[in-house]
Design a protein around this motif. Structure first.
Motif, mmCIF file in Angstrom:
data_model
loop_
_atom_site.group_PDB
_atom_site.id
_atom_site.type_symbol
_atom_site.label_atom_id
_atom_site.label_comp_id
_atom_site.label_asym_id
_atom_site.label_seq_id
_atom_site.Cartn_x
_atom_site.Cartn_y
_atom_site.Cartn_z
ATOM 1 N N ARG A 191 -21.261 -0.839 -21.200
ATOM 2 C CA ARG A 191 -20.822 -0.340 -22.508
ATOM 3 C C ARG A 191 -19.349 -0.609 -22.756
ATOM 4 N NH1 ARG A 191 -25.370 -0.129 -25.305
ATOM 5 N NH2 ARG A 191 -26.978 0.884 -24.074
ATOM 6 N N VAL A 192 -18.592 -0.822 -21.687
ATOM 7 C CA VAL A 192 -17.171 -1.123 -21.862
ATOM 8 C C VAL A 192 -17.022 -2.495 -22.524
ATOM 9 C CG1 VAL A 192 -15.070 -1.639 -20.601
ATOM 10 C CG2 VAL A 192 -16.394 0.363 -20.026
ATOM 11 N N GLN A 224 -9.314 6.387 -25.127
ATOM 12 C CA GLN A 224 -8.434 6.046 -24.006
ATOM 13 C C GLN A 224 -9.256 5.764 -22.745
ATOM 14 O OE1 GLN A 224 -5.044 5.546 -24.411
ATOM 15 N NE2 GLN A 224 -5.390 4.585 -22.416
ATOM 16 N N ARG A 225 -10.294 6.550 -22.539
ATOM 17 C CA ARG A 225 -11.163 6.353 -21.372
ATOM 18 C C ARG A 225 -11.802 4.954 -21.413
ATOM 19 N NH1 ARG A 225 -14.793 9.190 -17.690
ATOM 20 N NH2 ARG A 225 -15.781 7.435 -16.656
ATOM 21 N N ASP A 229 -11.086 2.004 -18.717
ATOM 22 C CA ASP A 229 -12.185 1.371 -17.983
ATOM 23 C C ASP A 229 -12.269 -0.121 -18.297
ATOM 24 O OD1 ASP A 229 -12.576 3.820 -16.914
ATOM 25 O OD2 ASP A 229 -14.447 4.278 -17.947
ATOM 26 N N ALA A 230 -11.922 -0.491 -19.539
ATOM 27 C CA ALA A 230 -11.908 -1.917 -19.889
ATOM 28 C C ALA A 230 -10.814 -2.637 -19.101
ATOM 29 C CB ALA A 230 -11.679 -2.087 -21.389
ATOM 30 N N GLU A 231 -9.680 -1.993 -18.987
ATOM 31 C CA GLU A 231 -8.575 -2.610 -18.236
ATOM 32 C C GLU A 231 -8.956 -2.803 -16.785
ATOM 33 O OE1 GLU A 231 -4.803 -0.483 -19.719
ATOM 34 O OE2 GLU A 231 -4.151 -2.207 -18.513
ATOM 35 N N SER A 232 -9.629 -1.791 -16.231
ATOM 36 C CA SER A 232 -9.994 -1.933 -14.826
ATOM 37 C C SER A 232 -11.081 -2.990 -14.620
ATOM 38 C CB SER A 232 -10.370 -0.590 -14.191
ATOM 39 O OG SER A 232 -11.453 -0.056 -14.866
#
Ligand code: SF4
Ligand code: SF4
Ligand code: FES
Length: 259
Positions: A191-192, A224-225, A229-232
């Protein structure tokens, strides 16, 4: 009738099949307070419809559940059935930025289609086994609220990201449904990734959606969550990194310029 005994409702009127442009019409509605000492926006519209002339607006539950009576009253996007009015002048308008069917009734299909599209590629795992993974806080403060989204579109009325970059962003309500599936342990799709291609970084994190949301969905922390999670997952768009790079450079040079 003095001003204390009535509501003057100034109502947006528009029949696209007949009127070249929208106009406003004023109606005098006798004050009929309920047990809480107010009259709701929806009661005012019902009075006009039943006693003066037919006007077109949408509603169903009359109890802040279905989201169908969303409109702008006195400049604020609200649910009409949940908006308590006092005697005096009140202005009724349709939600901004949506096609108008007639008067206060908008065509909800384009935005509802975005909600439906968030369902794509849903994968489920063993529900019973995974239910044990949901902690109390996540369930009551987040998942249950997301589940209570009224699909009222009030958040679409206030979102600046839609006003500037419309097509590339699914909008706050549909993005929250993506967050719902991301946090739901029964859902195994990425979903990210879906959030990123649905325009996650188009949002400017202003928080306006959270302020108007009748379901009290914590939009900002969920946005923000999703970003974290997208960044990670290394899914942060390159241009955003560039933007931050230049923003930091600018701030640094402004700072050193002052010194
Ligand atoms: S926080 Fe993002 S999604 Fe919410 S209103 Fe602002 S720009 Fe739109
Ligand atoms: S997220 Fe909130 S404001 Fe947006 S459609 Fe759902 S209930 Fe309405
Ligand atoms: S009529 Fe259902 S939310 Fe107002």
């Amino acid at each position: 009738m003095g001003m204390k005994d009535k509501i003057i409702a100034k109502v947006f009127r528009y029949d696209p099949s007949m009127d070249k442009v929208p106009y406003y019409k004023e109606y005098e509605v006798p004050w009929q307070e309920d047990e809480s000492g107010f009259m709701t926006g929806l009661q005012v519209l019902h009075y006009i419809y039943e006693n003066i002339e037919p006007i077109v607006y949408d509603y169903n539950c009359r109890g802040s559940i279905c989201g169908r009576c969303s409109m702008v009253i006195d400049g604020k996007p609200v649910l009409a059935c949940y908006t308590k009015l006092k005697p005096g002048l009140h202005i009724f308008e349709p939600l901004e930025g949506q096609p108008i069917i007639r008067d206060l009734m908008i065509d909800r299909k384009p935005v509802m289609q975005k909600f439906v599209e968030t369902e794509v590629a849903k994968k489920t795992v063993n529900a019973v086994e995974k239910s044990e993974d949901i902690d109390y806080d996540l369930y009551w403060n987040t998942l249950e609220r997301l589940n209570n989204c009224r699909e009222c579109m009030l958040c679409y009325d206030v979102c600046p990201a839609l006003k500037v970059g419309g097509k590339d962003y699914v909008g706050p309500g549909a993005m929250m449904q993506i967050a719902f599936r991301h946090l739901d342990p029964h859902d195994e799709a990425n979903r990210v990734e879906q959030a990123v291609y649905s325009g996650l970084w188009k949002c400017v994190m202003c928080g306006s959606c959270e302020l108007v949301c009748p379901a009290q969905i914590p939009h900002l922390s969920l946005l923000q969550r999703l970003r974290d999670d997208a960044e990670s997952q290394s899914l942060k768009p390159k241009e955003w990194e560039d933007y931050n790079f230049w923003k930091n450079r600018l701030q640094t040079s402004e700072k050193s310029g002052k010194e």
